[in-house]
Design a protein around this motif. Structure first.
Motif, mmCIF file in Angstrom:
data_model
loop_
_atom_site.group_PDB
_atom_site.id
_atom_site.type_symbol
_atom_site.label_atom_id
_atom_site.label_comp_id
_atom_site.label_asym_id
_atom_site.label_seq_id
_atom_site.Cartn_x
_atom_site.Cartn_y
_atom_site.Cartn_z
ATOM 1 N N GLU A 167 41.318 29.415 46.629
ATOM 2 C CA GLU A 167 42.453 30.265 46.288
ATOM 3 C C GLU A 167 42.502 30.483 44.778
ATOM 4 O O GLU A 167 42.351 29.536 44.001
ATOM 5 N N MET A 168 42.740 31.730 44.359
ATOM 6 C CA MET A 168 42.842 32.022 42.937
ATOM 7 C C MET A 168 44.181 31.513 42.415
ATOM 8 O O MET A 168 45.242 31.878 42.927
ATOM 9 N N VAL A 169 44.123 30.661 41.370
ATOM 10 C CA VAL A 169 45.341 30.090 40.800
ATOM 11 C C VAL A 169 45.632 30.619 39.396
ATOM 12 O O VAL A 169 46.729 30.432 38.874
ATOM 13 N N TYR A 170 44.626 31.257 38.782
ATOM 14 C CA TYR A 170 44.824 31.871 37.459
ATOM 15 C C TYR A 170 43.862 33.057 37.335
ATOM 16 O O TYR A 170 42.696 32.944 37.709
ATOM 17 N N PRO A 171 44.324 34.205 36.807
ATOM 18 C CA PRO A 171 45.721 34.475 36.441
ATOM 19 C C PRO A 171 46.583 34.667 37.675
ATOM 20 O O PRO A 171 46.057 34.980 38.752
ATOM 21 N N ARG A 172 47.884 34.486 37.531
ATOM 22 C CA ARG A 172 48.787 34.690 38.657
ATOM 23 C C ARG A 172 49.001 36.177 38.833
ATOM 24 O O ARG A 172 50.085 36.715 38.728
ATOM 25 N N SER A 173 47.901 36.854 39.082
ATOM 26 C CA SER A 173 47.915 38.312 39.204
ATOM 27 C C SER A 173 47.905 38.680 40.671
ATOM 28 O O SER A 173 47.384 37.947 41.498
ATOM 29 N N SER A 174 48.453 39.803 40.989
ATOM 30 C CA SER A 174 48.557 40.223 42.372
ATOM 31 C C SER A 174 47.240 40.760 42.899
ATOM 32 O O SER A 174 46.440 41.340 42.182
ATOM 33 N N MET A 175 47.020 40.524 44.206
ATOM 34 C CA MET A 175 45.885 41.134 44.887
ATOM 35 C C MET A 175 46.276 42.457 45.538
ATOM 36 O O MET A 175 45.478 43.084 46.218
ATOM 37 N N VAL A 176 47.516 42.863 45.339
ATOM 38 C CA VAL A 176 47.978 44.150 45.854
ATOM 39 C C VAL A 176 47.400 45.262 44.976
ATOM 40 O O VAL A 176 47.346 45.136 43.757
ATOM 41 N N PRO A 177 46.912 46.364 45.575
ATOM 42 C CA PRO A 177 46.323 47.445 44.767
ATOM 43 C C PRO A 177 47.266 47.973 43.702
ATOM 44 O O PRO A 177 48.487 47.917 43.841
ATOM 45 N N LEU A 178 46.672 48.498 42.631
ATOM 46 C CA LEU A 178 47.456 49.121 41.573
ATOM 47 C C LEU A 178 48.159 50.365 42.107
ATOM 48 O O LEU A 178 47.684 50.982 43.069
ATOM 49 N N PRO A 179 49.260 50.755 41.513
ATOM 50 C CA PRO A 179 49.978 51.945 42.014
ATOM 51 C C PRO A 179 49.163 53.212 41.835
ATOM 52 O O PRO A 179 48.368 53.330 40.894
ATOM 53 N N ASN A 180 49.373 54.140 42.751
ATOM 54 C CA ASN A 180 48.740 55.440 42.634
ATOM 55 C C ASN A 180 49.220 56.119 41.350
ATOM 56 O O ASN A 180 50.402 56.053 41.017
ATOM 57 N N PRO A 181 48.307 56.751 40.587
ATOM 58 C CA PRO A 181 48.731 57.382 39.325
ATOM 59 C C PRO A 181 49.784 58.461 39.501
ATOM 60 O O PRO A 181 50.493 58.800 38.544
ATOM 61 N N ASP A 182 49.922 59.010 40.710
ATOM 62 C CA ASP A 182 50.929 60.045 40.960
ATOM 63 C C ASP A 182 52.274 59.470 41.402
ATOM 64 O O ASP A 182 53.212 60.216 41.661
ATOM 65 N N MET A 183 52.368 58.146 41.509
ATOM 66 C CA MET A 183 53.608 57.533 41.974
ATOM 67 C C MET A 183 54.741 57.796 40.979
ATOM 68 O O MET A 183 54.555 57.612 39.774
ATOM 69 N N PRO A 184 55.916 58.218 41.455
ATOM 70 C CA PRO A 184 57.046 58.432 40.545
ATOM 71 C C PRO A 184 57.378 57.169 39.767
ATOM 72 O O PRO A 184 57.225 56.054 40.272
ATOM 73 N N GLU A 185 57.870 57.343 38.548
ATOM 74 C CA GLU A 185 58.079 56.214 37.636
ATOM 75 C C GLU A 185 59.045 55.179 38.212
ATOM 76 O O GLU A 185 58.820 53.962 38.096
ATOM 77 N N ASP A 186 60.148 55.622 38.824
ATOM 78 C CA ASP A 186 61.123 54.665 39.342
ATOM 79 C C ASP A 186 60.559 53.876 40.515
ATOM 80 O O ASP A 186 60.816 52.677 40.663
#
Length: 423
Positions: free
Chosen positions: A83-102
């Motif tokens: 299991e990755m313990v560092y960095p405590r970064s998410s494995m969830v994909p980065l947001p789509n560049p077109d995603m609204p800011e809010d």
């Protein structure tokens, strides 16, 4: 265009780096203890596992520490017991560049807490989706267009567009959300068997259990997809967060069934008689059986069998299996095989490949005709013959158009899009 995201996986040669987020080659090292020298040493590779069911992804995890070094940025990630313990970064994909800011702000917050609390992350993702839907154009206009009762307009659902939606023309009620719909049916159709129980304790338990299934199991439902539970030859490796939630879910079943016994509640389902909790759990029961998950507890096994063999559930699952049966009947790479990978929403001409979460908009009546004929089983030549009878165009041109159309929507073609791209 957003690149395909590959989460960090123990022992993998390449993935999106949790430090720089670039897709990059990874070099692996592990720290071990030399009993003879009484000292630690660094090995420049992971130790292969001698047995398929020992270790993780073909490598042993009994080292003191494993290190992955990103070729792109030179930063490291630290791993303990796979299991990755560092960095405590998410494995969830980065947001789509077109995603609204809010929406992006909430989405990134969900990414950041996914390590610490998958349930909190799931709740935030649900909030992000609820914020996104009213901004992407599908929502109000399309719901109003397909509502022949005209009751959605000026209802609460006009401002909270989500599915499923129940419209009752007799009372004028418009309700969205599975749990809210269930409550409405319980209150207004008293001649039917209760799915919430007349017993106040059972009723509370059923509500709590159903809410958990409805809101908290996003990693499990996405990591062990319902669609692939019907496709024996197309199941992929289950992510660690889904496996962890699967373990918790099986323990929840075991404890719930034990509690039922202690309370003296009779019946073969979670709270005795069949209830909303069982109906909500049925798709996950199908995932457990469809993914061939080993269940060691006899009470849980008996419950899953009873649930999946209940006549109403069997009919529901049989209907759900039909698209996959149709797909199996089609010749691979034929127009029919391609079309049957998709579900169609004709009102907005959108087709959706559930397996890859890819959407296409059919831009004109001809494309819609191509798709519907192929789905019915027409060959390329039969589609061309049908179209030639309706349109004044030469055969060579129409055959080329058909070829281009099905190449564009071929399920093996790499497409990165989102609801924003297609609505």
């Amino acid at each position: 265009m957003q690149q395909h995201y590959v989460p960090p996986v123990y022992g993998s040669n390449s993935f999106n780096c949790p430090n720089c987020f670039a897709f990059s080659q990874q070099n692996w090292y592990e720290v071990r203890f030399d009993d003879r020298k009484g000292d630690y040493f660094l090995e420049d590779e992971l130790t292969p596992s001698p047995f398929p069911d020992l270790g993780m992804n073909g490598f042993m995890i009994n080292n003191l520490l494993a290190i992955s070094l990103c070729y792109q940025c030179g930063e490291v990630a630290l791993w303990i017991k796979g299991e990755m313990v560092y960095p405590r970064s998410s494995m969830v994909p980065l947001p789509n560049p077109d995603m609204p800011e809010d929406v992006e702000k909430i989405y990134n917050e969900a990414r950041e807490v996914s390590f610490l609390s998958p349930r909190a992350s799931a709740a935030l993702l649900r909030l992000a989706l609820e914020m996104l839907l009213p901004q992407v154009g599908a929502k109000k206009a399309q719901l109003l267009n397909i509502d022949d009762t005209q009751l959605i307009e000026n209802s609460i659902v006009e401002h909270l567009p989500r599915v499923p939606i129940l419209i009752d023309p007799e009372t004028g009620a418009v309700i969205c959300d599975v749990l809210a719909i269930s409550e409405y049916l319980e209150e207004n159709f008293k001649d039917y068997p209760s799915l919430l129980s007349d017993d106040i304790v059972k009723r509370s338990d059923i509500r709590v259990f159903s809410s958990h299934i409805h809101a908290d199991l996003l990693p499990l439902m996405s990591g062990m997809s319902y669609a692939n539970s019907f496709r024996k030859n197309n199941q992929k490796e289950i992510p660690n967060d889904a496996l962890e939630q699967l373990k918790e879910t099986l323990e929840l079943l075991e404890n719930t069934l034990a509690r039922k016994k202690a309370k003296g509640w009779t019946g073969e389902f979670l709270f005795g008689d069949f209830s909303l909790a069982d109906a909500m759990f049925a798709p996950i029961a199908q995932q457990i059986r469809g993914w061939n998950i080993k269940v060691t507890n006899n009470e849980v096994n008996n419950y899953l069998d009873s649930l999946l063999n209940r006549e109403s559930i069997k009919l529901y699952l049989e209907e759900a299996k039909q698209p996959y049966k149709l797909l199996e009947e089609a010749k691979e790479n034929s127009p029919t095989w391609i079309a049957r990978h998709y579900r169609i929403w004709e009102e907005i001409r959108m087709i959706h490949n559930c397996e890859n979460d890819v959407y296409h908009i059919l831009e004109d009546d001809v494309g819609l005709l191509f798709f519907n004929l192929a789905f019915k089983g027409y060959s390329k030549e039969e589609i061309a013959k049908t179209v030639l009878n309706e349109y004044d165009v030469d055969e060579k041109t129409i055959l080329k158009d058909i070829e281009d159309f099905f190449n564009k929507i071929h399920p093996n073609r790499v497409v990165e899009n989102s609801l924003i791209d297609v609505l």
